[in-house]
Enzyme design. Structure first.
Site, PDB file in Angstrom:
ATOM      1  CG  ASP A 168      -2.237  -0.560   1.073  1.00 22.34           C
ATOM      2  OD1 ASP A 168      -2.695  -0.661  -0.076  1.00 22.34           O
ATOM      3  OD2 ASP A 168      -2.862  -0.914   2.095  1.00 22.34           O
ATOM      4  CD  GLU A 224     -12.034  -1.676   3.228  1.00 22.02           C
ATOM      5  OE1 GLU A 224     -10.987  -1.367   2.621  1.00 22.02           O
ATOM      6  OE2 GLU A 224     -12.122  -1.695   4.475  1.00 22.02           O
TER       7      GLU A 224
END
Ligand code: KIV
Length: 272
Positions: A91, A190
């Site tokens: 990330d 998500e």
């Protein structure tokens, strides 16, 4: 042991796209350190995400925002050293790619050079278009992340399900199309309604990996500490716990304390 562990061929971004074409689901899990990454890789995981959720589960912060690039690089290096088969994604943390595509590229290059990971993940769609394009133009594969984007928690004010209303759902679809057009190799969705996620997965040719996005997508990702039961007070509907390591560890450590206090440990065989 999973039968998928027997396939020792290295997972690449190209292989993930082939898996989607064949209808083979993609398994993805987070890891942040060498020892856990070694076990997760050996168990046959396709993708290991060095997530900025390290901020929560490793450092004890309330959000992912405090994570720094140096910290992500430390975790990324530790994971890459352990992994032989899985694709490793790192990330880009908050503040290292939004609003300045030159800084975004510099951040992505540091991750690639210093961790030897194979790709990076960024949260956002049209707002980060320039950053995504510039990173891709340097030959760095990018995984997108839409829906609930934890780095934007202060904008949402809550971790509730995203894109339930039409305008947010439409923007998500547009952003997913844009990320594919630009050349991202996969997208994480998500905490969004399952039918919306399935629609995106059906329309796009790149893999869609869900977390709290239902079963109609091309793969699933969970945070390792949650699925192994190391975290105890986080129980969203989408989370399946595969172990209760908190209980196992607490029991083992309590026993060790007892054994030290009672002089049961070490015994005759456990000394020189
Ligand atoms: O940081 C992370 O762990 C993630 C997953 C929730 C997908 O981005």
């Amino acid at each position: 042991m999973s039968t998928y562990a027997e396939d020792t061929r290295k997972v690449t971004t190209h292989r993930l796209i082939e898996m989607k074409k064949r209808g083979e689901k993609i398994s993805m899990l987070t890891a942040y350190d060498y020892s856990m990454a070694r076990l997760i890789d050996a168990a046959g995981m396709d993708v290991i995400l060095v997530g900025d959720s390290a901020s929560n589960v490793m450092a004890g912060n309330v959000t992912t925002l405090p994570m720094t690039l140096d910290q992500m690089i430390y975790h990324g290096k530790s994971v890459v050293r352990a992994v032989k088969r899985a694709l490793v994604v790192v990330d880009l943390p908050f503040g290292t790619y939004q609003g300045n595509s030159i800084e975004a590229l510099a951040s992505a290059i540091r991750i690639m050079k210093e961790t030897h990971a194979e790709c990076v993940k960024l949260e956002g769609g049209a707002e980060i278009r320039e950053s995504v394009e510039r990173i891709l133009s340097a030959g760095i594969p990018v995984m997108g992340h839409l829906g609930l984007m934890p780095q934007s928690i202060n904008k949402y004010g809550t971790y509730t399900v995203r894109a339930k209303d039409g305008s947010e759902a439409n923007k998500l679809i547009e952003d997913a199309r844009l990320l594919q057009e630009m050349g991202c190799f996969a997208i994480v969705l998500e905490k969004i309604p399952a039918d919306l996620a399935a629609r995106v997965a059906q329309e796009l040719t790149i893999p869609i990996i869900g977390i709290g996005a239902g079963g109609g997508v091309d793969g699933q990702v969970l945070v390792m500490h949650d699925m192994l039961g190391l975290t105890q007070h986080f129980s969203p509907r989408f989370l399946r716990r595969y172990a209760n390591l908190a209980e196992i560890i607490t029991k083992a450590v309590s026993q060790y304390v007892e054994d030290v206090k009672s002089s049961d440990f070490p015994n005759e065989k456990e000394q020189y």
